[in-house]
Design a protein around this motif. Structure first.
Motif, PDB file in Angstrom:
ATOM      1  N   SER A 113       0.945  -1.164   0.065  1.00 30.59           N
ATOM      2  CA  SER A 113      -0.030  -0.166  -0.028  1.00 30.59           C
ATOM      3  C   SER A 113       0.878   1.279   0.179  1.00 30.59           C
ATOM      4  CB  SER A 113      -0.806   0.059   1.473  1.00 30.59           C
ATOM      5  OG  SER A 113      -0.348   0.009   2.409  1.00 30.59           O
ATOM      6  N   ALA A 114       1.851   1.138   0.695  1.00 30.93           N
ATOM      7  CA  ALA A 114       2.822   2.398   0.631  1.00 30.93           C
ATOM      8  C   ALA A 114       3.343   2.534  -0.607  1.00 30.93           C
ATOM      9  CB  ALA A 114       4.022   2.129   1.746  1.00 30.93           C
ATOM     10  N   ALA A 115       3.771   1.568  -1.458  1.00 29.67           N
ATOM     11  CA  ALA A 115       4.379   1.734  -2.549  1.00 29.67           C
ATOM     12  C   ALA A 115       3.202   2.482  -3.698  1.00 29.67           C
ATOM     13  CB  ALA A 115       4.894   0.382  -3.265  1.00 29.67           C
ATOM     14  N   ILE A 116       2.003   1.871  -3.407  1.00 34.01           N
ATOM     15  CA  ILE A 116       1.041   2.309  -4.365  1.00 34.01           C
ATOM     16  C   ILE A 116       0.736   3.931  -4.127  1.00 34.01           C
ATOM     17  CG2 ILE A 116      -1.544   2.448  -5.058  1.00 34.01           C
ATOM     18  CD1 ILE A 116      -1.132  -0.466  -4.564  1.00 34.01           C
ATOM     19  N   ALA A 117       0.834   4.222  -2.683  1.00 39.76           N
ATOM     20  CA  ALA A 117       0.602   5.678  -2.672  1.00 39.76           C
ATOM     21  C   ALA A 117       1.675   6.427  -2.578  1.00 39.76           C
ATOM     22  CB  ALA A 117      -0.018   5.539  -0.982  1.00 39.76           C
ATOM     23  N   LEU A 118       2.743   6.372  -2.306  1.00 39.62           N
ATOM     24  CA  LEU A 118       3.607   7.398  -2.215  1.00 39.62           C
ATOM     25  C   LEU A 118       5.151   7.025  -2.972  1.00 39.62           C
ATOM     26  CD1 LEU A 118       3.718   8.084   1.611  1.00 39.62           C
ATOM     27  CD2 LEU A 118       2.401   9.089  -0.323  1.00 39.62           C
ATOM     28  N   GLY A 119       5.143   5.803  -3.805  1.00 40.44           N
ATOM     29  CA  GLY A 119       6.187   5.444  -4.729  1.00 40.44           C
ATOM     30  C   GLY A 119       7.590   5.724  -4.231  1.00 40.44           C
ATOM     31  N   PRO A 120       8.215   6.660  -4.833  1.00 37.53           N
ATOM     32  CA  PRO A 120       9.808   6.722  -4.555  1.00 37.53           C
ATOM     33  C   PRO A 120       9.844   7.505  -3.041  1.00 37.53           C
ATOM     34  CG  PRO A 120       9.038   8.288  -5.969  1.00 37.53           C
ATOM     35  CD  PRO A 120       7.901   7.368  -5.839  1.00 37.53           C
ATOM     36  N   ARG A 121       8.940   7.898  -2.468  1.00 36.29           N
ATOM     37  CA  ARG A 121       8.943   8.469  -1.171  1.00 36.29           C
ATOM     38  C   ARG A 121       9.175   7.444   0.046  1.00 36.29           C
ATOM     39  NH1 ARG A 121       3.543  12.470  -0.788  1.00 36.29           N
ATOM     40  NH2 ARG A 121       4.416  12.261   1.805  1.00 36.29           N
ATOM     41  N   VAL A 122       8.902   6.318  -0.302  1.00 36.13           N
ATOM     42  CA  VAL A 122       8.984   5.075   0.577  1.00 36.13           C
ATOM     43  C   VAL A 122      10.364   4.445   0.556  1.00 36.13           C
ATOM     44  CG1 VAL A 122       7.988   2.845   1.173  1.00 36.13           C
ATOM     45  CG2 VAL A 122       6.509   4.795   0.187  1.00 36.13           C
ATOM     46  N   THR A 123      10.689   4.147   2.010  1.00 35.85           N
ATOM     47  CA  THR A 123      11.966   3.289   2.209  1.00 35.85           C
ATOM     48  C   THR A 123      11.570   1.958   3.100  1.00 35.85           C
ATOM     49  OG1 THR A 123      13.482   5.237   2.037  1.00 35.85           O
ATOM     50  CG2 THR A 123      14.197   2.992   3.086  1.00 35.85           C
ATOM     51  N   GLY A 124      11.506   0.647   2.325  1.00 37.38           N
ATOM     52  CA  GLY A 124      11.036  -0.516   2.980  1.00 37.38           C
ATOM     53  C   GLY A 124      12.302  -1.195   3.762  1.00 37.38           C
ATOM     54  N   VAL A 125      11.965  -1.669   4.913  1.00 35.77           N
ATOM     55  CA  VAL A 125      13.162  -2.231   5.735  1.00 35.77           C
ATOM     56  C   VAL A 125      12.735  -3.496   6.217  1.00 35.77           C
ATOM     57  CG1 VAL A 125      14.695  -1.992   7.675  1.00 35.77           C
ATOM     58  CG2 VAL A 125      13.953   0.218   6.590  1.00 35.77           C
TER      59      VAL A 125
END
Length: 345
Positions: A113-125
């Motif tokens: 959901s984060a990837a869809i909503a904010l794209g490059p603003r997201v960092t996944g850990v």
């Protein structure tokens, strides 16, 4: 083209994750210009003290996320028990949608959901955990030009999740948990152009809708192609989400990775064997009473008949018990304090 920066960090952990989370948040500065969202897999129905633990572990306040809560910089937002934590535009949402790999909250649901909503603003850990939870999520983040950081498997109490993430993406950082905080503090200051990111795939979009809104779960059956496997949660047919991905969803939306599905099938098989052992032991006790009753009546023919049944049942019990004890594996011991039970694997 409007500019932004990488102002959302999404973190996924499972077995061994409390220790890793404490080490990570200890390295995050009080002026972090990003929101942090955390999913720790936990048993359904359990209570959680994770916000209090993380609040004491570093400079950032930690709270349970609520639906409609904005993505607040300098704050850790923890998924509450039995709810998926999702990102919708610039706010959080909670969902009681279908479980993923047997979990709710689920790491992949948040990441997707984060990837869809904010794209490059997201960092996944990705932090400590068994199996391959989170691998599909970091793929979705990377596909939308987000960043990925992974706990060094050698540093993880349970390296399965980090190792599987590394098999699917090339991360920006692979570090011990204690070193991830300072690295993330630098990543979040990078400038990005959200409108330039590739769109999410139709499959990722549909999976996100299924988790977000239970009313569309009946559309889960339209994802991919029917497989020969059944869902461990509801016994429905599993569809492979995309050919070759070894990721599955059933008709009502339960999602499974290949490793989680294999473990669930193994658990079901073992449960069936223990049930069979219990049934055989009951048969032994009943046969003993039947032998004794026939002996009391002086019915030698029936004594021999029932004794044969008893001997056969005793042999079956011995064989099955020996098999179960010889194949048993030690159960991972989790940290205490995160939940009323232990974090799920």
């Amino acid at each position: 083209m409007s500019q932004a920066h990488r102002d959302l960090i999404v973190v996924g952990a499972s077995a061994g994750g409390v220790e890793a989370l404490r080490a990570l948040v200890a390295g995050l500065p009080a002026d972090l210009p990003a929101a942090v969202a955390v999913v720790l897999h936990m048993p359904l129905g359990g209570a959680s003290a994770l916000p209090a633990i993380l609040h004491r572990s570093g400079a950032l306040p930690a709270v349970f996320a609520r639906s409609g809560m904005p993505l607040t910089h300098g704050r850790i937002h923890v998924a509450p028990p039995d709810h998926h934590l999702l990102v919708v535009e610039d706010r959080f949402a909670l969902s009681h949608g279908p479980t993923e790999n047997g979990h709710r909250p689920a790491v992949d649901a948040l990441f997707r959901s984060a990837a869809i909503a904010l794209g490059p603003r997201v960092t996944g850990v990705i932090l400590s955990g068994v199996l391959d939870d989170g691998a599909a999520g970091v793929v979705a983040i990377r596909a939308r030009s987000g960043r990925v950081a992974v706990q060094d498997p050698a540093d993880a109490l349970h390296p399965g999740m980090p190792e599987n993430a590394l098999r699917h993406v090339r991360p920006d950082h692979v570090l011990p948990a204690a070193d991830l905080g300072p690295a993330l503090a630098k990543l979040v200051r990078e400038q990005v152009a959200p409108s330039s990111a590739p769109p999410a795939s139709p499959q990722v979009e549909q999976e996100n809708r299924i988790v977000r809104d239970w009313r569309v779960t009946m559309g889960a059956g339209t994802i991919g192609e029917a497989s020969e496997y059944t869902c461990p949660d509801c016994s429905g047919v599993l569809n492979e989400v995309e050919p070759g991905t070894l990721r599955f969803r059933c008709q009502v939306g339960h999602a499974w990775s290949v490793e989680a599905l294999a473990q669930a099938q193994g658990d079901a098989f073992e449960k069936a064997l223990w049930t069979a052992l219990r049934t055989l032991e009951e048969k032994v006790r009943l046969s003993e009473r039947m032998v004794e009753s026939a002996r009391t009546r002086g019915d030698g023919r029936q004594v021999n008949r029932y004794q044969g049944r008893l001997d056969e049942s005793v042999r079956a019990v011995d064989v099955l018990r020996d098999f179960l004890l010889s194949t048993g594996e030690p159960v991972p011991v989790e940290e205490t304090g995160a939940t009323s039970g232990d974090p799920a694997g």
